[in-house]
Design a protein around this motif. Structure first.
Motif, PDB file in Angstrom:
ATOM      1  N   ASP A  16     -17.698 -37.150 -25.418  1.00 56.07           N
ATOM      2  CA  ASP A  16     -16.998 -36.216 -24.536  1.00 56.07           C
ATOM      3  C   ASP A  16     -16.758 -34.862 -25.195  1.00 56.07           C
ATOM      4  O   ASP A  16     -15.650 -34.315 -25.159  1.00 56.07           O
ATOM      5  CB  ASP A  16     -15.657 -36.812 -24.069  1.00 56.07           C
ATOM      6  CG  ASP A  16     -15.833 -38.101 -23.287  1.00 56.07           C
ATOM      7  OD1 ASP A  16     -16.840 -38.208 -22.557  1.00 56.07           O
ATOM      8  OD2 ASP A  16     -14.976 -39.003 -23.427  1.00 56.07           O
ATOM      9  N   ASN A  17     -17.802 -34.320 -25.828  1.00 50.99           N
ATOM     10  CA  ASN A  17     -17.746 -33.013 -26.488  1.00 50.99           C
ATOM     11  C   ASN A  17     -16.726 -32.940 -27.625  1.00 50.99           C
ATOM     12  O   ASN A  17     -16.158 -31.877 -27.902  1.00 50.99           O
ATOM     13  CB  ASN A  17     -17.476 -31.898 -25.478  1.00 50.99           C
ATOM     14  CG  ASN A  17     -18.600 -31.769 -24.478  1.00 50.99           C
ATOM     15  OD1 ASN A  17     -19.771 -31.845 -24.851  1.00 50.99           O
ATOM     16  ND2 ASN A  17     -18.261 -31.596 -23.211  1.00 50.99           N
ATOM     17  N   VAL A  18     -16.481 -34.076 -28.262  1.00 58.30           N
ATOM     18  CA  VAL A  18     -15.606 -34.138 -29.433  1.00 58.30           C
ATOM     19  C   VAL A  18     -16.327 -34.938 -30.507  1.00 58.30           C
ATOM     20  O   VAL A  18     -16.933 -35.974 -30.229  1.00 58.30           O
ATOM     21  CB  VAL A  18     -14.252 -34.813 -29.092  1.00 58.30           C
ATOM     22  CG1 VAL A  18     -13.384 -34.972 -30.341  1.00 58.30           C
ATOM     23  CG2 VAL A  18     -13.502 -34.011 -28.030  1.00 58.30           C
ATOM     24  N   LEU A  19     -16.271 -34.441 -31.749  1.00 54.80           N
ATOM     25  CA  LEU A  19     -16.844 -35.158 -32.879  1.00 54.80           C
ATOM     26  C   LEU A  19     -15.730 -35.932 -33.570  1.00 54.80           C
ATOM     27  O   LEU A  19     -14.725 -35.357 -33.972  1.00 54.80           O
ATOM     28  CB  LEU A  19     -17.494 -34.178 -33.873  1.00 54.80           C
ATOM     29  CG  LEU A  19     -18.212 -34.824 -35.054  1.00 54.80           C
ATOM     30  CD1 LEU A  19     -19.447 -35.597 -34.572  1.00 54.80           C
ATOM     31  CD2 LEU A  19     -18.609 -33.765 -36.076  1.00 54.80           C
ATOM     32  N   TYR A  20     -15.910 -37.239 -33.660  1.00 52.18           N
ATOM     33  CA  TYR A  20     -14.934 -38.104 -34.313  1.00 52.18           C
ATOM     34  C   TYR A  20     -15.456 -38.464 -35.700  1.00 52.18           C
ATOM     35  O   TYR A  20     -16.586 -38.933 -35.833  1.00 52.18           O
ATOM     36  CB  TYR A  20     -14.710 -39.383 -33.509  1.00 52.18           C
ATOM     37  CG  TYR A  20     -14.034 -39.130 -32.186  1.00 52.18           C
ATOM     38  CD1 TYR A  20     -12.644 -39.197 -32.073  1.00 52.18           C
ATOM     39  CD2 TYR A  20     -14.773 -38.801 -31.052  1.00 52.18           C
ATOM     40  CE1 TYR A  20     -12.017 -38.956 -30.862  1.00 52.18           C
ATOM     41  CE2 TYR A  20     -14.159 -38.559 -29.842  1.00 52.18           C
ATOM     42  CZ  TYR A  20     -12.783 -38.634 -29.752  1.00 52.18           C
ATOM     43  OH  TYR A  20     -12.166 -38.393 -28.551  1.00 52.18           O
ATOM     44  N   ILE A  21     -14.628 -38.232 -36.712  1.00 51.02           N
ATOM     45  CA  ILE A  21     -14.977 -38.570 -38.089  1.00 51.02           C
ATOM     46  C   ILE A  21     -13.886 -39.492 -38.612  1.00 51.02           C
ATOM     47  O   ILE A  21     -12.724 -39.090 -38.718  1.00 51.02           O
ATOM     48  CB  ILE A  21     -15.085 -37.311 -38.977  1.00 51.02           C
ATOM     49  CG1 ILE A  21     -16.094 -36.324 -38.385  1.00 51.02           C
ATOM     50  CG2 ILE A  21     -15.457 -37.699 -40.408  1.00 51.02           C
ATOM     51  CD1 ILE A  21     -16.115 -34.960 -39.061  1.00 51.02           C
ATOM     52  N   ASP A  22     -14.255 -40.730 -38.899  1.00 48.69           N
ATOM     53  CA  ASP A  22     -13.297 -41.732 -39.361  1.00 48.69           C
ATOM     54  C   ASP A  22     -13.741 -42.275 -40.709  1.00 48.69           C
ATOM     55  O   ASP A  22     -14.943 -42.351 -40.991  1.00 48.69           O
ATOM     56  CB  ASP A  22     -13.221 -42.906 -38.374  1.00 48.69           C
ATOM     57  CG  ASP A  22     -12.845 -42.464 -36.971  1.00 48.69           C
ATOM     58  OD1 ASP A  22     -11.792 -41.850 -36.821  1.00 48.69           O
ATOM     59  OD2 ASP A  22     -13.632 -42.739 -36.046  1.00 48.69           O
ATOM     60  N   GLY A  23     -12.792 -42.681 -41.518  1.00 56.37           N
ATOM     61  CA  GLY A  23     -13.128 -43.288 -42.798  1.00 56.37           C
ATOM     62  C   GLY A  23     -11.926 -43.328 -43.719  1.00 56.37           C
ATOM     63  O   GLY A  23     -10.806 -42.997 -43.328  1.00 56.37           O
ATOM     64  N   THR A  24     -12.183 -43.742 -44.954  1.00 51.67           N
ATOM     65  CA  THR A  24     -11.119 -43.867 -45.949  1.00 51.67           C
ATOM     66  C   THR A  24     -11.517 -43.110 -47.208  1.00 51.67           C
ATOM     67  O   THR A  24     -12.576 -43.362 -47.781  1.00 51.67           O
ATOM     68  CB  THR A  24     -10.871 -45.352 -46.296  1.00 51.67           C
ATOM     69  OG1 THR A  24     -10.577 -46.060 -45.080  1.00 51.67           O
ATOM     70  CG2 THR A  24      -9.703 -45.511 -47.253  1.00 51.67           C
ATOM     71  N   ALA A  25     -10.647 -42.192 -47.622  1.00 47.89           N
ATOM     72  CA  ALA A  25     -10.871 -41.404 -48.833  1.00 47.89           C
ATOM     73  C   ALA A  25     -10.202 -42.087 -50.020  1.00 47.89           C
ATOM     74  O   ALA A  25      -9.226 -42.818 -49.863  1.00 47.89           O
ATOM     75  CB  ALA A  25     -10.292 -39.997 -48.657  1.00 47.89           C
ATOM     76  N   LYS A  26     -10.741 -41.814 -51.209  1.00 50.97           N
ATOM     77  CA  LYS A  26     -10.172 -42.385 -52.432  1.00 50.97           C
ATOM     78  C   LYS A  26      -8.867 -41.707 -52.819  1.00 50.97           C
ATOM     79  O   LYS A  26      -8.050 -42.295 -53.520  1.00 50.97           O
ATOM     80  CB  LYS A  26     -11.166 -42.247 -53.586  1.00 50.97           C
ATOM     81  CG  LYS A  26     -12.424 -43.048 -53.420  1.00 50.97           C
ATOM     82  CD  LYS A  26     -13.369 -42.787 -54.580  1.00 50.97           C
ATOM     83  CE  LYS A  26     -14.787 -43.060 -54.142  1.00 50.97           C
ATOM     84  NZ  LYS A  26     -15.777 -42.325 -54.890  1.00 50.97           N
ATOM     85  N   SER A  27      -8.695 -40.456 -52.376  1.00 50.52           N
ATOM     86  CA  SER A  27      -7.488 -39.717 -52.760  1.00 50.52           C
ATOM     87  C   SER A  27      -7.128 -38.701 -51.689  1.00 50.52           C
ATOM     88  O   SER A  27      -7.963 -38.319 -50.859  1.00 50.52           O
ATOM     89  CB  SER A  27      -7.715 -38.986 -54.084  1.00 50.52           C
ATOM     90  OG  SER A  27      -8.658 -37.936 -53.904  1.00 50.52           O
TER      91      SER A  27
END
Length: 123
Positions: free
Chosen positions: A28-39
């Motif tokens: 829907d014209n949105v970029l989703y970025i998901d994840g887990t960072a180390k810090s």
């Protein structure tokens, strides 16, 4: 230009930083970025890279849900005259990292109260 192309610098950095469980999807014209960072520092790097592309965060075409691996943190009690920037500088972390770690307490990063016990993520 697709959103994945527009924000390629952000997603490339996420791969370089080793963001785990990384998921990038456009809907829907949105970029989703998901994840887990180390810090928290790695998470801040992603936000700074995003800010270079959209300096005023006005596009509203990215949702970034980056968790931080539960690492060690210290507890700090807010005193009169404190700000998140001042606390962050004293502990070597950004005010954004402190804000993210304490969203359950802090609703507005410009308004903190003496006596609050904040988690300070390690740098």
């Amino acid at each position: 230009m697709s959103l994945q192309d527009k924000y390629k610098e952000v997603t490339n950095l996420a791969y370089e930083l080793g963001i785990t469980n990384l998921q990038v999807r456009e809907q829907d014209n949105v970029l989703y970025i998901d994840g887990t960072a180390k810090s928290a520092a790695d998470k801040d790097k992603l936000w700074k890279t995003y800010e270079k592309i959209d300096p005023e965060f006005r596009s509203a075409d990215v949702v970034m849900n980056i968790e931080v691996t539960q690492g060690s943190s210290t507890e700090y009690t807010v005193v009169n005259g404190d700000s998140l920037s001042k606390i962050g500088k004293a502990h070597g972390v950004s005010w954004q990292a402190i804000f993210e770690a304490n969203k359950d307490i802090i609703k507005n990063p410009d308004l903190i109260q003496p006596g609050w016990k904040l988690k300070i993520p390690t740098a």
